[in-house]
Design an enzyme around this catalytic site. Structure first.
Site, PDB file in Angstrom:
ATOM      1  N   HIS A  54      -0.697  -1.884 -16.083  1.00 64.09           N
ATOM      2  CA  HIS A  54      -0.564  -2.324 -17.223  1.00 64.09           C
ATOM      3  C   HIS A  54      -1.767  -2.669 -18.076  1.00 64.09           C
ATOM      4  CE1 HIS A  54      -0.826  -5.765 -14.730  1.00 64.09           C
ATOM      5  NE2 HIS A  54      -0.763  -6.590 -15.774  1.00 64.09           N
ATOM      6  N   HIS A  56      -3.256  -5.672 -19.286  1.00 66.35           N
ATOM      7  CA  HIS A  56      -3.825  -6.803 -19.133  1.00 66.35           C
ATOM      8  C   HIS A  56      -5.374  -6.742 -19.057  1.00 66.35           C
ATOM      9  CE1 HIS A  56       0.045  -9.611 -18.863  1.00 66.35           C
ATOM     10  NE2 HIS A  56      -0.113  -9.242 -19.979  1.00 66.35           N
ATOM     11  N   ASP A  58      -7.353  -8.257 -16.776  1.00 70.30           N
ATOM     12  CA  ASP A  58      -7.751  -8.366 -15.382  1.00 70.30           C
ATOM     13  C   ASP A  58      -7.222  -7.266 -14.632  1.00 70.30           C
ATOM     14  OD1 ASP A  58      -5.347  -9.200 -15.655  1.00 70.30           O
ATOM     15  OD2 ASP A  58      -5.329 -10.665 -14.078  1.00 70.30           O
ATOM     16  N   HIS A  59      -6.882  -6.194 -15.500  1.00 70.65           N
ATOM     17  CA  HIS A  59      -6.457  -4.815 -14.671  1.00 70.65           C
ATOM     18  C   HIS A  59      -7.041  -3.901 -15.335  1.00 70.65           C
ATOM     19  CE1 HIS A  59      -3.156  -6.658 -12.075  1.00 70.65           C
ATOM     20  NE2 HIS A  59      -3.314  -7.540 -13.154  1.00 70.65           N
ATOM     21  N   HIS A 113       7.151  -8.133 -16.430  1.00 68.88           N
ATOM     22  CA  HIS A 113       5.798  -8.794 -16.784  1.00 68.88           C
ATOM     23  C   HIS A 113       5.210  -8.360 -17.980  1.00 68.88           C
ATOM     24  CE1 HIS A 113       2.135 -10.729 -15.772  1.00 68.88           C
ATOM     25  NE2 HIS A 113       1.380  -9.568 -15.836  1.00 68.88           N
ATOM     26  N   ASP A 137       1.545  -6.357 -11.165  1.00 65.46           N
ATOM     27  CA  ASP A 137       1.787  -7.711 -11.227  1.00 65.46           C
ATOM     28  C   ASP A 137       3.397  -7.934 -11.429  1.00 65.46           C
ATOM     29  OD1 ASP A 137      -0.655  -8.382 -11.307  1.00 65.46           O
ATOM     30  OD2 ASP A 137      -0.744  -9.191 -13.435  1.00 65.46           O
ATOM     31  N   HIS A 175      -2.645  -9.449  -6.735  1.00 62.23           N
ATOM     32  CA  HIS A 175      -3.434 -11.045  -6.821  1.00 62.23           C
ATOM     33  C   HIS A 175      -3.029 -11.621  -5.442  1.00 62.23           C
ATOM     34  CE1 HIS A 175      -4.455 -11.536 -11.130  1.00 62.23           C
ATOM     35  NE2 HIS A 175      -3.252 -10.607 -11.346  1.00 62.23           N
TER      36      HIS A 175
END
Length: 257
Positions: A54, A56, A58-59, A113, A137, A175
């Site tokens: 996805h 975001h 942090d990905h 998410h 996530d 995570h």
């Protein structure tokens, strides 16, 4: 196919798929590029694919730098994330197939998410192997992702897809949230003996600074309340009368935990 877990940022995990025979690698959800580049140099491997779950940051934060170092790499993501994943070239839908080395993965569309979230599932090739699920996530150890762009109904549908996979599936979530998630789980499912035992094991592992990922899907089915929305005792604990209501109440309680 070897899966190498690379810790990043505060609690992220990046996953490097490595084919030693071909000297190639693929990376899943590169939050940052530097630790991936270090591992690739150590392995003397060529990066051929970036699989994003996805959009975001942090990905996908490492995408651009990895492409600068490996210009021929292909960047994959969900079709619903068009324009939101840096340098995306391949747009995947539910049921799409992707290949790495001699392995093929099925793509699941798992909104909740985010609106465009996908997961990658590599089924076992032989009876003595485990399937490998890379779920970003959507599913965590003892928990699930927050509903930033989706609805409880969407998330129940998405988690149902993942829950239907074999118990022996290894779950590579992005995570390290397991201990905190299980602390919450105990507040709504305190009579669950398997959950109590798992919490003690996870607490010991985290005390030794060991990763709790990968997870075993069979264990999640027994101890993760966000896969147990249809269990009568859990429904009663949160005052839910059916699956989506129970899930929504669990998610709301977890958001405030």
């Amino acid at each position: 196919m070897q899966v190498i877990l690379i810790p990043a940022l505060a609690d992220n995990y990046i996953f490097l798929l490595y084919d030693s025979k071909r000297g190639i690698a693929a990376v899943i959800d590169p939050a940052v590029a530097e630790p991936v580049l270090t591992k690739l140099h150590e392995l003397q491997a060529e990066l051929v694919a970036i699989f994003n779950t996805h959009h975001h940051h942090d990905h996908v934060g490492g995408n651009k730098k990895l492409i600068q170092c490996f210009p021929d790499v292909k960047v994959y993501g969900g079709v619903e994330d068009r324009g939101r994943i840096p340098e995306q070239q391949v747009y995947l839908e539910d049921g799409s197939k992707v290949e790495f080395g001699n392995r093929q993965a099925e793509v699941f569309f798992v909104p909740g998410h985010t609106s465009g979230h996908i997961a990658y599932y590599f089924p076992p090739q032989h009876s003595d192997e485990m399937g490998e699920l890379f779920c970003g996530d959507t599913l965590f150890g003892g928990g699930c992702g927050r509903l930033f762009e989706g609805t409880p109904s969407q998330m129940v549908s998405s988690l149902s897809k993942l829950r239907s996979l074999p118990n022996s599936t290894r779950v590579w979530c992005a995570h390290e949230y397991t201990q905190k998630n299980l602390e919450f789980a105990l507040t709504v499912d305190s009579g669950n003996i398997q959950l109590q035992q798992r919490y003690d094991e996870v607490k010991s592992r985290r005390h030794r600074q060991e990763a709790t990922v990968p997870l075993l899907l069979g264990t999640e089915k027994l101890t993760n309340p966000f896969l147990r929305w249809d269990i009568p005792a859990l429904q009663a604990a949160v005052g839910g009368d059916e699956s989506v209501v129970t899930f929504a109440r669990l998610r709301g309680m977890k958001d405030k935990f």
